[in-house]
Motif scaffolding. Structure first.
Motif, PDB file in Angstrom:
ATOM      1  N   ALA A  72       0.833  -1.211   0.000  1.00  7.52           N
ATOM      2  CA  ALA A  72       0.000   0.000   0.000  1.00  7.52           C
ATOM      3  C   ALA A  72       0.863   1.255   0.000  1.00  7.52           C
ATOM      4  O   ALA A  72       0.475   2.280  -0.580  1.00  7.52           O
ATOM      5  CB  ALA A  72      -0.937  -0.005   1.201  1.00  7.52           C
ATOM      6  N   GLN A  73       2.012   1.196   0.605  1.00  5.10           N
ATOM      7  CA  GLN A  73       2.892   2.358   0.635  1.00  5.10           C
ATOM      8  C   GLN A  73       3.407   2.702  -0.770  1.00  5.10           C
ATOM      9  O   GLN A  73       3.570   3.871  -1.106  1.00  5.10           O
ATOM     10  CB  GLN A  73       4.058   2.130   1.581  1.00  5.10           C
ATOM     11  CG  GLN A  73       4.879   3.379   1.803  1.00  5.10           C
ATOM     12  CD  GLN A  73       5.909   3.199   2.898  1.00  5.10           C
ATOM     13  OE1 GLN A  73       6.008   2.146   3.506  1.00  5.10           O
ATOM     14  NE2 GLN A  73       6.678   4.238   3.139  1.00  5.10           N
ATOM     15  N   ASP A  74       3.642   1.704  -1.605  1.00  9.11           N
ATOM     16  CA  ASP A  74       4.058   1.953  -2.994  1.00  9.11           C
ATOM     17  C   ASP A  74       2.968   2.709  -3.750  1.00  9.11           C
ATOM     18  O   ASP A  74       3.252   3.621  -4.531  1.00  9.11           O
ATOM     19  CB  ASP A  74       4.365   0.639  -3.718  1.00  9.11           C
ATOM     20  CG  ASP A  74       5.561  -0.081  -3.133  1.00  9.11           C
ATOM     21  OD1 ASP A  74       6.415   0.596  -2.521  1.00  9.11           O
ATOM     22  OD2 ASP A  74       5.636  -1.314  -3.280  1.00  9.11           O
ATOM     23  N   ILE A  75       1.732   2.337  -3.511  1.00 10.44           N
ATOM     24  CA  ILE A  75       0.601   3.014  -4.149  1.00 10.44           C
ATOM     25  C   ILE A  75       0.546   4.464  -3.675  1.00 10.44           C
ATOM     26  O   ILE A  75       0.349   5.391  -4.468  1.00 10.44           O
ATOM     27  CB  ILE A  75      -0.716   2.272  -3.852  1.00 10.44           C
ATOM     28  CG1 ILE A  75      -0.653   0.843  -4.398  1.00 10.44           C
ATOM     29  CG2 ILE A  75      -1.901   3.020  -4.442  1.00 10.44           C
ATOM     30  CD1 ILE A  75      -1.770  -0.063  -3.921  1.00 10.44           C
ATOM     31  N   ALA A  76       0.736   4.679  -2.373  1.00  5.37           N
ATOM     32  CA  ALA A  76       0.727   6.035  -1.814  1.00  5.37           C
ATOM     33  C   ALA A  76       1.854   6.872  -2.405  1.00  5.37           C
ATOM     34  O   ALA A  76       1.673   8.068  -2.664  1.00  5.37           O
ATOM     35  CB  ALA A  76       0.839   5.973  -0.294  1.00  5.37           C
ATOM     36  N   ASP A  77       3.009   6.261  -2.660  1.00  6.34           N
ATOM     37  CA  ASP A  77       4.128   6.986  -3.274  1.00  6.34           C
ATOM     38  C   ASP A  77       3.774   7.457  -4.682  1.00  6.34           C
ATOM     39  O   ASP A  77       4.146   8.558  -5.086  1.00  6.34           O
ATOM     40  CB  ASP A  77       5.387   6.124  -3.302  1.00  6.34           C
ATOM     41  CG  ASP A  77       5.967   5.905  -1.915  1.00  6.34           C
ATOM     42  OD1 ASP A  77       5.661   6.701  -0.999  1.00  6.34           O
ATOM     43  OD2 ASP A  77       6.718   4.918  -1.747  1.00  6.34           O
ATOM     44  N   HIS A  78       3.049   6.630  -5.438  1.00  8.79           N
ATOM     45  CA  HIS A  78       2.603   7.037  -6.771  1.00  8.79           C
ATOM     46  C   HIS A  78       1.651   8.225  -6.667  1.00  8.79           C
ATOM     47  O   HIS A  78       1.730   9.170  -7.455  1.00  8.79           O
ATOM     48  CB  HIS A  78       1.910   5.886  -7.497  1.00  8.79           C
ATOM     49  CG  HIS A  78       2.838   4.820  -7.974  1.00  8.79           C
ATOM     50  ND1 HIS A  78       3.846   5.049  -8.876  1.00  8.79           N
ATOM     51  CD2 HIS A  78       2.907   3.505  -7.664  1.00  8.79           C
ATOM     52  CE1 HIS A  78       4.497   3.923  -9.106  1.00  8.79           C
ATOM     53  NE2 HIS A  78       3.951   2.974  -8.380  1.00  8.79           N
ATOM     54  N   LEU A  79       0.760   8.190  -5.698  1.00  8.51           N
ATOM     55  CA  LEU A  79      -0.182   9.292  -5.508  1.00  8.51           C
ATOM     56  C   LEU A  79       0.550  10.576  -5.127  1.00  8.51           C
ATOM     57  O   LEU A  79       0.202  11.658  -5.603  1.00  8.51           O
ATOM     58  CB  LEU A  79      -1.215   8.934  -4.447  1.00  8.51           C
ATOM     59  CG  LEU A  79      -2.235   7.873  -4.866  1.00  8.51           C
ATOM     60  CD1 LEU A  79      -3.006   7.350  -3.660  1.00  8.51           C
ATOM     61  CD2 LEU A  79      -3.185   8.436  -5.905  1.00  8.51           C
ATOM     62  N   ARG A  80       1.564  10.454  -4.275  1.00  5.59           N
ATOM     63  CA  ARG A  80       2.359  11.630  -3.897  1.00  5.59           C
ATOM     64  C   ARG A  80       3.091  12.206  -5.095  1.00  5.59           C
ATOM     65  O   ARG A  80       3.362  13.401  -5.145  1.00  5.59           O
ATOM     66  CB  ARG A  80       3.356  11.262  -2.805  1.00  5.59           C
ATOM     67  CG  ARG A  80       2.689  11.073  -1.454  1.00  5.59           C
ATOM     68  CD  ARG A  80       3.657  10.689  -0.375  1.00  5.59           C
ATOM     69  NE  ARG A  80       4.849  11.521  -0.369  1.00  5.59           N
ATOM     70  CZ  ARG A  80       6.027  11.126   0.100  1.00  5.59           C
ATOM     71  NH1 ARG A  80       6.169   9.923   0.607  1.00  5.59           N
ATOM     72  NH2 ARG A  80       7.060  11.946   0.084  1.00  5.59           N
ATOM     73  N   SER A  81       3.410  11.364  -6.073  1.00  5.88           N
ATOM     74  CA  SER A  81       4.066  11.819  -7.300  1.00  5.88           C
ATOM     75  C   SER A  81       3.049  12.298  -8.337  1.00  5.88           C
ATOM     76  O   SER A  81       3.389  12.462  -9.505  1.00  5.88           O
ATOM     77  CB  SER A  81       4.901  10.687  -7.902  1.00  5.88           C
ATOM     78  OG  SER A  81       5.908  10.299  -7.014  1.00  5.88           O
TER      79      SER A  81
END
Length: 150
Positions: A72-81
């Motif tokens: 889930a953190q990888d998905i959140a990183d994409h959203l932050r980008s």
């Protein structure tokens, strides 16, 4: 550099107006290199007169099928980008899927983004630069037999 300009001005090799103009240009260039695009948008929120049509040149939509909560953190990183993410939770246990959706909902709330359900266990998560319009309704009663779970 200011000391050198004062010395040149003292000797009469340079006019004071040129020194002041050069220092302004140097300070302006330093400020431009130090601010990130996020900070520039943050600073320009008060100036609503200029709107960039091409704010994002490369728009990406990420397809993600996590197999555990840790992804889930990888998905959140994409959203932050500032990338939109389609999340397919069909390969995750139900309790893990709920945790992932809760985590992503918090991330999206913090980023002023949006989340929309596209289908059973499939979600579209978007940053604040993407607007979601419309809705997909689930009609389980009208679903053809070949799509029903066996």
């Amino acid at each position: 550099m200011g000391m050198m300009n004062k010395f040149m001005n003292f000797l009469g090799l340079q006019e004071e107006e040129e020194v002041v103009e050069r220092e302004r240009i140097e300070q302006h260039e330093e400020q431009e290199t130090e601010t990130s695009p996020f900070e520039q948008r943050k600073q320009s929120k008060g100036n609503n007169n200029i709107v960039s049509i091409h704010s994002q040149k490369n728009v990406r939509v990420i397809l993600n099928e996590p197999r555990s909560y840790e992804e889930a953190q990888d998905i959140a990183d994409h959203l932050r980008s500032r990338r939109s993410v389609v999340v397919n939770l069909q390969r995750v246990r139900a309790d893990q899927a709920v945790r992932i959706v809760d985590f992503l909902s918090g991330t999206i709330y913090a980023l002023n983004g949006g989340i929309s359900k596209l289908g059973p266990n499939i979600f579209l998560c978007t940053p604040d630069t993407v607007e979601i319009q419309g809705a997909i309704t689930e009609m389980l009663a009208d679903e053809p037999d070949y799509l029903k779970k066996r």
